[in-house]
Design an enzyme around this catalytic site. Structure first.
Site, PDB file in Angstrom:
ATOM      1  CB  CYS A 173      73.287 -54.775 -71.968  1.00 43.79           C
ATOM      2  SG  CYS A 173      72.281 -53.953 -73.218  1.00 43.79           S
ATOM      3  CG  HIS A 313      77.013 -51.244 -67.780  1.00 42.74           C
ATOM      4  ND1 HIS A 313      77.107 -52.180 -68.783  1.00 42.74           N
ATOM      5  CD2 HIS A 313      75.840 -50.593 -67.988  1.00 42.74           C
ATOM      6  CE1 HIS A 313      76.031 -52.093 -69.561  1.00 42.74           C
ATOM      7  NE2 HIS A 313      75.263 -51.135 -69.103  1.00 42.74           N
ATOM      8  CD  GLU A 324      78.695 -48.740 -63.722  1.00 47.71           C
ATOM      9  OE1 GLU A 324      79.190 -49.863 -63.627  1.00 47.71           O
ATOM     10  OE2 GLU A 324      78.688 -48.088 -64.768  1.00 47.71           O
ATOM     11  CE  LYS A 345      78.582 -50.295 -72.034  1.00 49.73           C
ATOM     12  NZ  LYS A 345      79.275 -50.833 -70.841  1.00 49.73           N
ATOM     13  CG  HIS A 350      75.687 -49.852 -74.387  1.00 49.18           C
ATOM     14  ND1 HIS A 350      76.136 -51.158 -74.408  1.00 49.18           N
ATOM     15  CD2 HIS A 350      74.685 -49.818 -73.473  1.00 49.18           C
ATOM     16  CE1 HIS A 350      75.423 -51.880 -73.556  1.00 49.18           C
ATOM     17  NE2 HIS A 350      74.544 -51.099 -72.978  1.00 49.18           N
ATOM     18  CG  PHE A 409      67.047 -53.507 -71.320  1.00 55.89           C
ATOM     19  CD1 PHE A 409      67.620 -52.506 -70.545  1.00 55.89           C
ATOM     20  CD2 PHE A 409      66.369 -53.143 -72.473  1.00 55.89           C
ATOM     21  CE1 PHE A 409      67.518 -51.168 -70.918  1.00 55.89           C
ATOM     22  CE2 PHE A 409      66.267 -51.814 -72.853  1.00 55.89           C
ATOM     23  CZ  PHE A 409      66.843 -50.831 -72.084  1.00 55.89           C
TER      24      PHE A 409
END
Lengths: 431, 87, 419
Positions: A173, A313, A324, A345, A350, A409
C-alpha cells in the site's frame, strides 16, 4: 549542481469521475464515491462495498487491442499517462529539440498487479477451480504478461518511448508513494531528466476482496455504502476497497522552468522506513512513520511548523487512524494539533498501491489551487483521534508545503513533502 | 458436531499457523494467552476460520475477543455448537 | 543519520558485498551451488511437485531438496509462499556469511530490497481454488500477506529487525540487478547495510502455464539440449526456481567490522528499456553497458569476464552478443552463462548471476556454460564452454534482460575474501 524533480503533468483515473478535473471536483465537493460493489456479485462476502471507477476503455481512448490485451489496472495506467502527458506537454517540442528517450524513465507502483486478469484466466484454466493441473490449452496469449506486474511499467514505457530506467515498484500500500519517490530520485541523481511516475491498481475482484474479508480489514457496514468509508470517525469499521490510477510527469526543475512549463509542485523530500514488527499490525506509537516524516523534513530543510497540510493515509481502520495520529504528534509536535489533516480515502476508497500516487496528485492539485480537500463522512471523531481532520467541507488555505504519508502491509511507512514551486530553495535537498 | 477439544485445537494450530521455537504445544497450554504462545491476531483469525470450515459453524467477528486462551476458545466453540444444535 | 534520500550521485560510494546466500537448482547453499557450477552439475530435472506430463514442458531447474521446515521458522512456513521461503533462507545464509548481527547495528540504517516477478503464485492458486470450490470464507487469512509482491521484503525486514528504506522492484528478469542497484543507491544516502537480491518460485501449475505463454520457453523434451543460448539453433529456455540474496555494505561499515573488501564491490550499474522492434528503435543494451562502465569509472578493457543474460532465442542472443562485441570488442572478453545449469529464474536469475560472478572473482576462475552448444558464427563472443577457465579476473560485468524490454548491467570489482 543540485537537481530536483517537479510535477508538470497530472493524470488521474479515480472513482467518482473520469479524469483529473472530475477527481478534483469530487474532492472539493466532499462527495463519497463508494457504493455497493457492481464489478462482481458481492453477496456472500463480508464486505460488499467498494469505490469503483465508471470506466470504459474504448470511451477513454484505448484501442480494441489495448482493451483486449490489458488488465483493468494497466488500462487505467495508460489513460492516466496520456492525460498527464497532454497536461505537461513535455514531449510536445519538435524533434530534435524534444527529450532523448535514453533520458526518460518510468516508475510505476502497484500492490497487486494484474490480479483481475490473473483471476479471470485462472477460472477458465482451472474450470472454476476444479483442476489443480490447470489446462494450458486455454491459456490466452498475454497470460504471462498478467503474471508479472512489470507489465504496467512496460506499457507506460512504450507509450512514452522511454528508454531510460523503467521499473515497477511493489511495496504493497505504499507502492504509489514509493514509485513517485523513486522517480524523483532518478531525476535528482541524474539518471533521467523526465520520469513518468505514478501507480495503478484494480483490486475489486473476488480473490482480493476475500483476502481482506479474511482479516476483517475492510468494512462490514454494507447497509449504507455511500457513507462506509469513515476515516477518523468513531463509527468507522474498516477500509473500503477502491481502484484507480494516477500518473505524474516529473521533470528536472531547471529544464521545466526553461521551457516555461506549468509546475504544480516541487518534490522536496521523500523517505520510507519499515516497522519490522508485523506484516499487518502497527505499533501504537507510530515511531517508524514519524521517523520517515522527520527524515523527509530534514531533506527539505523544513521545520515541522512549515507543514501547511497533511494528506493522511487515513484508511479508516481503527489501528491505522490511531497509529498515524500518534506519528503526526511524534514528528510535528504541537503543530500536529494546528495543521489540517485529511483523508481522501473517505471519498475515493483505498486503492492499495495506487492510492499513494492518487494522493500525491491530490496534494499537487491542493497546492496549485490552495484548497484542502476534506475528510468526508466524519461526523463524530474517535476520541483517540484528536487532530483537525477537516470534516466534510473543503477549506481554502494558504499552503507552501504539504506532507503526504502512506502505510502498508509489510510494515512499510513512507512520507513525501511537496512544495509550491520555488518556495523551498533547490539546494536544500542536496548534501 | 462432535465435542471440540484442546487436542483438536492443538492440531489446527500446528497445521495452520506452525509452532514457534521454544513452544511445546503438547504441554500445558490451555490457560496461556495465544500471544504468549506466539500466535498473533492473524493466527487466531486463521484458527477460527479453520474451525468454522471443519465444523460448519459461524463464529461472529467479535468472538475472537472472547477467546484469549486455548481453553477459552474450546469453551466458546462448544457453547456455540450447543446453541446451534438447540436452535 | 537523517542523510538526505534525494541526493545527486556525486557522493560516490561503492557497496562491498560481504555475504552471499543461494537457494538454486544447483544447490541450497552458496558452497553447494559453486561446487555444482564448477563441476557442471545441472539442476535441470523432471518436475516432480506435480504431474507435469500433461504440459509441453516437463523439465525445469527445480529444488526438490529444499526443505522449508528446516530452513524457515516454523511459524512462517504456512504464512508464506515458496518464493518467500527461498528469500528468507537465502537472506539468513547471506547474513551469517557476512557475520552480521543485525541486533547490534542501528535499526534505521539497515534495509531490504528485493526483486520479484511472480509473487506468491502457487499460494495464490491454492487460495483461488478454495475460493471457487468452497466460497470466500475458505480463503486463508495468510493470502493477504503471502501473495503480494512485497511479502519477501516485508518478512526479511521483520525477521532481522531492519527498519530502513525497504523496497521491491519488479523489472522482470532484469529486476535482480535493479534491486542491487537500488541497494547501492541507499548506501549513498545514510544506509549502512542492505540485504538485496531476488528469488522466484513460479513452478506450480498456474505459474508454469503462465510462463509457457511468454513464448520463450523451450519445448524440447531433452533437458540436455532444451536450453542452448548462443547456439546455431536455440530453442528458447527452460524455467527455473530459486535465486540469491547478498549483503552489501558501505566500505566504512565493512571495514569497521573487519570484513575488508568482502567478495567484491558493486562498482557500476545502469538500466534501460528496449522499445518494441516494430518501432525500428535500436536495442539499448550497448548504451546501458557503457553507462554502467562509466558509472564504475572503468574502460571496456578493464572487464575480464561477462556473465551473459543468454536468452536462448536467436534474435535476443544476437542483440546481446552484438552489444558485447560493440562495447568490449569482438571476442575480446570471455563470456559465460552458468544459468544453463539452472534455467531462467525470473527475478532470481540476475541476483544468482551476481553471486556466481562474485565467487568467480574470489576464486579467479570462470565457470563454463553448460550444454552441447555449437556457437553460432553470428555471435562474435569468446564463450567459455566445457571446462572452467582459470584467468586473472579484476572486474566482472553482469548483463540481464527481461521480457518486454527491461535491461540492466552491473559491474563488480574483486574483493579480498578467500575461499
Amino acid at each position: 549542481m543540485s537537481r530536483r524533480a517537479v510535477i508538470t503533468g497530472v493524470g488521474v483515473v479515480a472513482p467518482g469521475g473520469g479524469d483529473r478535473e472530475a477527481f478534483w471536483s469530487l474532492l472539493v465537493a466532499g462527495r463519497s464515491a463508494t457504493r455497493r460493489i457492481s464489478l462482481f456479485d458481492p453477496s456472500g462476502f463480508r464486505s460488499q462495498v467498494g469505490a469503483e471507477v465508471d470506466f470504459d476503455g474504448r470511451a477513454s481512448g484505448l484501442t480494441s487491442q489495448e482493451v483486449r490485451r490489458l488488465d483493468r489496472a494497466a488500462q487505467f495506467a495508460l489513460v492516466a499517462t496520456r492525460e498527464a502527458l497532454a497536461d505537461s506537454g513535455v514531449f510536445d517540442g519538435p524533434p530534435p529539440g524534444s527529450v532523448d528517450p535514453a533520458r526518460v524513465g518510468v516508475s510505476i507502483g502497484s500492490a497487486v498487479g494484474n490480479t483481475m486478469r490473473l483471476e479471470e484466466e485462472y477460472m477458465v484454466l482451472s474450470d472454476d477451480g476444479r483442476r489443480w493441473l490447470v489446462d494450458h490449452t486455454y491459456g490466452v496469449p498475454h497470460l504471462y504478461e498478467y503474471m508479472v506486474p512489470s507489465t504496467f511499467a512496460a506499457e507506460v514505457a512504450r507509450e512514452v518511448t522511454a528508454e531510460g530506467p523503467c521499473t515497477l515498484v511493489s511495496t504493497g500500500c505504499t507502492s504509489g508513494l514509493d514509485a513517485v519517490g523513486h522517480g524523483a530520485q532518478l531525476i535528482a541523481e541524474g539518471s533521467a531528466d523526465v520520469v513518468v511516475a505514478g501507480a495503478t491498481d484494480a483490486p475489486l475482484s473476488p480473490i482480493t476482496a476475500a483476502c481482506f474479508d479474511a482479516i476483517k480489514a475492510t468494512t462490514a457496514r454494507n447497509d449504507d455504502p455511500e457513507h462506509a468509508s469513515r476515516p477518523f470517525d468513531r463509527d468507522r469499521a474498516g477500509f473500503v476497497l477502491g481502484e484507480g490510477a494516477a500518473v505524474l510527469v516529473l521533470e528536472e526543475a531547471r529544464a521545466a522552468r526553461e521551457r516555461g512549463a506549468h509546475v504544480y509542485a516541487d518534490l522536496v523530500g521523500f523517505a520510507s522506513r519499515s516497522n519490522a514488527y508485523h506484516m499487518t499490525g502497527l505499533r501504537r506509537d507510530g515511531r517508524e512513520m514519524a521517523e520517515a516524516i522527520r527524515v523527509a523534513l530534514d531533506q527539505a530543510r523544513l521545520n515541522p511548523t512549515d507543514v501547511d497540510y497533511v494528506n493522511a493515509h487515513g484508511s479508516g481502520t481503527k489501528q491505522n487512524d490511531r497509529h498515524e495520529t500518534a506519528a503526526f504528534k511524534r514528528s510535528l509536535g504541537e503543530h500536529a494539533y494546528r495543521v489540517p489533516v485529511s483523508s481522501i480515502k473517505s471519498m475515493v476508497g483505498h486503492s492499495l498501491g495506487a492510492i499513494g500516487a492518487i494522493e500525491v496528485a491530490a496534494c499537487a492539485l491542493a497546492l496549485d489551487r490552495q484548497v484542502v480537500p476534506p475528510t468526508a463522512n466524519l461526523r463524530g471523531r474517535d476520541p483517540e483521534c484528536d487532530l483537525d481532520y477537516v470534516p466534510l467541507v473543503a477549506r481554502e488555505h494558504r499552503m507552501d508545503a504539504v506532507l503526504s504519508v502512506g502505510s502498508g502491509f509489510g510494515g512499510f511507512q513512507s512520507a513525501m513533502l511537496l512544495a509550491r514551486p520555488g518556495r523551498v530553495p533547490v539546494d536544500a535537498g542536496s548534501g | 458436531m462432535s465435542r471440540f477439544d484442546l487436542d483438536e485445537l492443538r492440531q489446527i494450530m500446528r497445521a495452520s499457523a506452525g509452532v514457534d521455537e521454544g513452544v511445546d504445544l503438547a504441554g500445558d497450554i490451555g490457560d496461556l494467552e495465544f500471544g504468549d504462545l506466539g500466535y498473533d491476531s492473524l493466527a487466531v483469525l486463521e484458527l477460527v476460520s479453520q474451525v468454522q470450515r471443519t465444523h460448519g459453524i459461524v463464529i461472529p467477528d467479535e468472538a475472537v475477543e472472547e477467546m484469549p486462551t486455548p481453553n477459552r476458545a474450546v469453551e466458546y466453540i462448544n457453547r456455540l455448537a450447543m446453541e446451534g444444535k438447540a436452535s | 543519520m537523517g542523510s538526505p534520500t534525494l541526493t545527486p550521485a556525486t557522493a560516490r560510494r561503492t557497496g562491498v558485498v560481504t555475504g552471499l546466500g543461494v537457494v538454486a537448482p544447483t544447490g541450497t547453499s552458496t558452497a553447494d551451488h559453486w561446487d555444482a557450477v564448477l563441476a557442471g552439475r545441472s539442476g535441470i530435472r523432471e518436475i516432480t511437485r506435480f504431474d507435469a506430463s500433461v504440459y509441453p514442458v516437463r523439465h525445469a531447474g527445480t529444488i526438490p531438496e529444499f526443505e522449508s521446515r528446516t530452513r524457515v521458522p516454523d511459524r512462517l512456513v504456512p504464512q508464506t509462499d515458496r518464493w518467500t521461503h527461498f528469500g528468507l533462507a537465502a537472506a539468513e545464509e547471506a547474513l551469517a556469511d557476512a557475520d552480521v548481527d543485525p541486533a547490534g547495528l542501528p535499526e534505521y540504517e539497515m534495509a531490504v530490497v528485493t526483486a520479484s516477478s511472480s509473487g506468491g503464485v502457487e499460494f495464490g492458486q491454492r487460495e483461488m481454488e478454495s475460493l471457487y470450490q468452497h466460497g470466500p470464507s475458505w480463503v486463508s487469512v495468510y493470502q493477504s500477506i503471502a501473495w503480494f509482491y512485497a511479502a519477501t521484503t516485508g518478512q526479511i525486514s521483520i525477521r532481522h529487525g531492519m527498519r530502513g528504506t525497504c523496497g521491491v522492484l519488479c523489472g522482470e528478469q532484469a529486476g535482480g540487478l535493479d534491486a542491487i542497484g537500488q541497494g547501492r543507491r541507499l548506501l549513498r544516502q545514510g544506509t549502512r547495510l542492505v540485504v538485496t537480491g531476488g528469488t522466484d518460485a513460479s513452478l506450480g501449475p498456474y505459474g508454469l502455464v503462465s510462463q509457457l505463454r511468454s513464448g520463450c520457453v523451450s519445448t524440447v523434451d531433452d533437458p540436455e539440449t532444451a536450453y542452448l543460448p548462443f547456439d546455431r539453433l536455440p530453442h528458447g529456455h527452460l524455467p527455473g526456481e530459486g535465486g540469491a540474496m547478498v549483503v552489501v555494505e558501505t566500505e566504512e561499515s565493512a571495514s569497521a567490522r573487519g570484513a575488508g573488501r568482502g567478495y567484491g564491490t558493486v562498482l557500476g550499474y545502469a538500466a534501460g528499456f528496449d522499445q518494441s522492434t516494430t518501432t525500428g528503435r535500436p536495442p539499448v543494451l550497448a548504451r546501458v553497458i557503457r553507462q554502467a562502465l562509466d558509472d564504475a569509472r572503468l574502460d571496456p578493457s578493464d572487464v575480464d569476464v561477462v556473465f551473459a543474460d543468454a536468452a536462448g532465442e536467436h534474435r535476443r542472443d544476437r542483440v546481446e552478443s552484438a552489444a558485447l562485441a560493440e562495447v568490449l570488442g569482438p571476442g575480446a572478453v570471455p563470456v559465460t552463462a552458468p544459468k544453463t545449469l539452472t534455467g531462467r529464474l525470473l527475478a532470481g536469475g540476475a541476483a544468482l548471476d551476481v553471486a556466481t560472478a562474485l565467487l568467480s572473482l574470489r576464486d579467479q576462475v570462470i565457470p563454463p556454460t553448460h550444454g552441447p552448444i555449437r556457437l553460432s558464427p553470428d555471435h562474435e563472443i569468446d564463450l567459455v564452454q566445457d571446462e572452467p577457465r582459470e584467468v586473472p579476473l579484476r572486474h566482472a560485468l553482469v548483463v540481464a534482460r527481461g521480457y518486454a524490454g527491461f535491461t540492466g548491467a552491473l559491474v563488480l570489482g574483486r574483493g579480498d575474501r578467500t575461499r
